[in-house]
Design an enzyme around this catalytic site. Structure first.
Site, PDB file in Angstrom:
ATOM      1  N   ASP A 136      49.845 -79.660 -15.933  1.00  0.00           N
ATOM      2  CA  ASP A 136      49.098 -78.416 -15.665  1.00  0.00           C
ATOM      3  C   ASP A 136      49.010 -78.045 -14.198  1.00  0.00           C
ATOM      4  O   ASP A 136      48.627 -76.931 -13.899  1.00  0.00           O
ATOM      5  CB  ASP A 136      47.608 -78.576 -16.061  1.00  0.00           C
ATOM      6  CG  ASP A 136      47.315 -78.215 -17.474  1.00  0.00           C
ATOM      7  OD1 ASP A 136      48.262 -77.939 -18.184  1.00  0.00           O
ATOM      8  OD2 ASP A 136      46.131 -78.224 -17.829  1.00  0.00           O
ATOM      9  N   CYS A 191      56.827 -69.966 -38.286  1.00  0.00           N
ATOM     10  CA  CYS A 191      55.629 -69.158 -38.547  1.00  0.00           C
ATOM     11  C   CYS A 191      55.842 -68.238 -39.747  1.00  0.00           C
ATOM     12  O   CYS A 191      54.875 -67.862 -40.417  1.00  0.00           O
ATOM     13  CB  CYS A 191      55.293 -68.300 -37.326  1.00  0.00           C
ATOM     14  SG  CYS A 191      54.553 -69.231 -35.973  1.00  0.00           S
ATOM     15  N   CYS A 194      53.395 -65.402 -41.573  1.00  0.00           N
ATOM     16  CA  CYS A 194      51.984 -65.717 -41.316  1.00  0.00           C
ATOM     17  C   CYS A 194      51.481 -64.971 -40.068  1.00  0.00           C
ATOM     18  O   CYS A 194      52.199 -64.853 -39.081  1.00  0.00           O
ATOM     19  CB  CYS A 194      51.850 -67.222 -41.117  1.00  0.00           C
ATOM     20  SG  CYS A 194      50.216 -67.751 -40.605  1.00  0.00           S
ATOM     21  N   CYS A 197      46.582 -66.578 -37.080  1.00  0.00           N
ATOM     22  CA  CYS A 197      45.997 -66.742 -35.743  1.00  0.00           C
ATOM     23  C   CYS A 197      45.692 -65.378 -35.117  1.00  0.00           C
ATOM     24  O   CYS A 197      44.645 -65.203 -34.486  1.00  0.00           O
ATOM     25  CB  CYS A 197      46.930 -67.551 -34.852  1.00  0.00           C
ATOM     26  SG  CYS A 197      48.619 -66.937 -34.802  1.00  0.00           S
ATOM     27  N   CYS A 201      41.520 -64.149 -34.328  1.00  0.00           N
ATOM     28  CA  CYS A 201      40.989 -64.185 -32.961  1.00  0.00           C
ATOM     29  C   CYS A 201      39.741 -63.299 -32.849  1.00  0.00           C
ATOM     30  O   CYS A 201      39.814 -62.093 -33.090  1.00  0.00           O
ATOM     31  CB  CYS A 201      42.065 -63.726 -31.967  1.00  0.00           C
ATOM     32  SG  CYS A 201      41.430 -63.696 -30.277  1.00  0.00           S
ATOM     33  N   CYS A 217      40.606 -63.638 -23.920  1.00  0.00           N
ATOM     34  CA  CYS A 217      40.626 -64.947 -24.599  1.00  0.00           C
ATOM     35  C   CYS A 217      39.333 -65.720 -24.278  1.00  0.00           C
ATOM     36  O   CYS A 217      38.933 -65.828 -23.114  1.00  0.00           O
ATOM     37  CB  CYS A 217      41.855 -65.714 -24.126  1.00  0.00           C
ATOM     38  SG  CYS A 217      41.914 -67.407 -24.723  1.00  0.00           S
ATOM     39  N   CYS A 244      37.939 -72.519 -26.913  1.00  0.00           N
ATOM     40  CA  CYS A 244      37.925 -71.956 -28.264  1.00  0.00           C
ATOM     41  C   CYS A 244      39.110 -72.548 -29.008  1.00  0.00           C
ATOM     42  O   CYS A 244      40.172 -72.753 -28.426  1.00  0.00           O
ATOM     43  CB  CYS A 244      38.068 -70.438 -28.177  1.00  0.00           C
ATOM     44  SG  CYS A 244      38.343 -69.607 -29.759  1.00  0.00           S
ATOM     45  N   CYS A 247      42.327 -69.928 -32.968  1.00  0.00           N
ATOM     46  CA  CYS A 247      43.724 -69.626 -33.340  1.00  0.00           C
ATOM     47  C   CYS A 247      44.494 -70.881 -33.727  1.00  0.00           C
ATOM     48  O   CYS A 247      45.561 -70.796 -34.341  1.00  0.00           O
ATOM     49  CB  CYS A 247      44.434 -68.847 -32.242  1.00  0.00           C
ATOM     50  SG  CYS A 247      44.766 -69.792 -30.739  1.00  0.00           S
ATOM     51  N   CYS A 251      45.569 -72.277 -38.153  1.00  0.00           N
ATOM     52  CA  CYS A 251      47.021 -72.423 -38.311  1.00  0.00           C
ATOM     53  C   CYS A 251      47.341 -73.431 -39.417  1.00  0.00           C
ATOM     54  O   CYS A 251      46.877 -74.572 -39.384  1.00  0.00           O
ATOM     55  CB  CYS A 251      47.643 -72.873 -36.995  1.00  0.00           C
ATOM     56  SG  CYS A 251      49.430 -73.135 -37.134  1.00  0.00           S
TER      57      CYS A 251
HETATM   58 FE1  SF4 Z   1      52.339 -69.285 -36.607  1.00  0.00          FE
HETATM   59 FE2  SF4 Z   1      50.211 -70.849 -36.985  1.00  0.00          FE
HETATM   60 FE3  SF4 Z   1      49.892 -68.365 -36.023  1.00  0.00          FE
HETATM   61 FE4  SF4 Z   1      50.580 -68.737 -38.598  1.00  0.00          FE
HETATM   62  S1  SF4 Z   1      48.632 -69.344 -37.629  1.00  0.00           S
HETATM   63  S2  SF4 Z   1      51.510 -67.251 -37.139  1.00  0.00           S
HETATM   64  S3  SF4 Z   1      51.920 -70.534 -38.444  1.00  0.00           S
HETATM   65  S4  SF4 Z   1      50.946 -70.041 -35.025  1.00  0.00           S
END
Ligand code: SF4
Length: 362
Positions: A136, A191, A194, A197, A201, A217, A244, A247, A251
């Site tokens: 970082d 992903c 989907c 996330c 938010c 954020c 937080c 998101c 997932c």
């Molecule tokens: Fe991708 Fe996970 Fe977001 Fe779904 S919740 S779009 S799998 S990062």
């Protein structure tokens, strides 16, 4: 170099890194994206990113003769997580959530020690080699190099995802002047259709898939922002006092992911639930004693108490009023202002509450 490469990976695993891969030291794939993101102002007050933007172009800014970037990942997923259980003994209306990455010791220290041990071992095997550990704190686009090293794909929430670990892992890097055998980049995305996330938010911080406006954020607001949190975002912070995980929590790749095995990174120092009244009463010395070696140190006392006041305002529990009234006399204007906002909010919710029975009990 093939044999040494394999042994470096073995050594990294022995040191506790679940993920390890090697990328060539080239221009970072996401450098142009970083520049555009900065130009749009999405970094908010994180001026240090703009000041060192050019250094992110190539890892030679960190090590002049760099040839390879060893990328590692270490899992911090808690074995138990009190945030998700309202039956947890610590849970109450007067507690706030801490992101699970921040519940243990400062990950910089833990990972740096491991990377230094790995570098020392490499330098015994290849005595003239040079390298630097990065966590970082140096201008390296770590996620780019992690994808290049085959560690995972970018989720729509901008996190790097591994099929087994999900996204609750820290990245670290060793930049080396050794030309090691590199791994294939991770070229696929998993992903699919989907959008959990993006939809979940609380502050709508995703402008689009893969694009985060840090200014909205909750992690930025509660950790990096040194000034007042915009009023329109305060209620959306809900119960988050530091960071937080929304998101990531939603997932699907995190649902069945494995818990971390490094005890120093488990959320057992600060925990993932904190008593907000206790936080709001912390002096400088008490803050130092409790958080000096944890990620929460970054917010400083002023940031953490500002956040605690706002979360108490969101919780709306009148039992917090006496402590909030103490906080409006704090030496820090940011804390005073947040406490005043919280009092106004709680009183508006409860009608013209001046002093409740609950106040008198505390
Ligand atoms: Fe991708 Fe996970 Fe977001 Fe779904 S919740 S779009 S799998 S990062």
């Amino acid at each position: 170099m093939n044999a040494l490469t394999d042994r470096i990976k073995e050594r990294a695993h022995t040191l506790g890194f679940e993920l390890v891969g090697i990328a060539p030291a080239t221009d970072a794939d996401g450098f142009t994206h970083l520049q555009e993101w900065l130009q749009k102002g999405c970094a908010g007050e994180m001026d240090y990113l703009s000041r060192h933007a050019d250094a992110h172009r190539h890892p030679e800014s960190i090590l002049p003769d760099v040839k390879s970037v060893v990328m590692v990942g270490i899992n911090y997923k808690p074995t138990t997580d009190t945030r998700n259980s309202e039956l947890g003994t610590q849970y109450s209306e007067l507690t706030g959530h801490v992101s699970c990455y921040a519940g243990g010791l400062d990950y910089h220290d833990v990972i740096r020690d491991k990377l230094k041990a790995l570098l020392a071992w490499i330098q015994e095997e290849a005595p003239d080699s040079r390298g630097r550990a990065v966590i970082d704190t140096a201008p390296l686009l770590e996620r780019d190099f992690a994808r290049r090293a085959g560690l995972g794909w970018f989720g729509k929430n901008t996190m790097l995802i591994d099929k087994k670990l999900g996204s609750f892992f820290f990245l670290g890097a060793l930049v080396l002047d050794l030309a090691l055998k590199t791994d294939d980049p991770f070229e696929t995305s998993h992903c699919g259709t989907c959008t959990r996330c993006l939809d979940a938010c609380p502050t709508d911080a995703f402008v689009a898939a893969f694009q985060l406006d840090a200014r909205r954020c909750i992690s930025y607001l509660t950790i990096e922002l040194r000034s007042s949190i915009p009023e329109d975002l305060r209620s959306k912070m809900e119960n988050w006092i530091f960071g937080c995980d929304v998101c990531q929590d939603v997932c699907p790749w995190n649902r069945k992911s494995l818990a971390g095995s490094e005890p120093l990174l488990q959320a057992t120092v600060t925990g993932t639930q904190v008593d907000l009244l206790e936080i709001l009463r912390l002096s400088d010395e008490q803050f130092r004693a409790r958080f000096r070696h944890t990620p929460i140190w970054r917010a400083k006392r002023v940031g953490l108490l500002r956040n605690a006041a706002i979360v108490l305002g969101n919780r709306g529990d009148a039992r917090a009023l006496p402590v909030l009234r103490e906080a409006v006399t704090d030496a820090e204007p940011l804390i005073r202002e947040a406490a005043h906002w919280a009092i106004t909010r709680i009183e508006a919710r409860d009608g013209s509450v001046i002093q409740t029975d609950a106040d008198r009990c505390l």
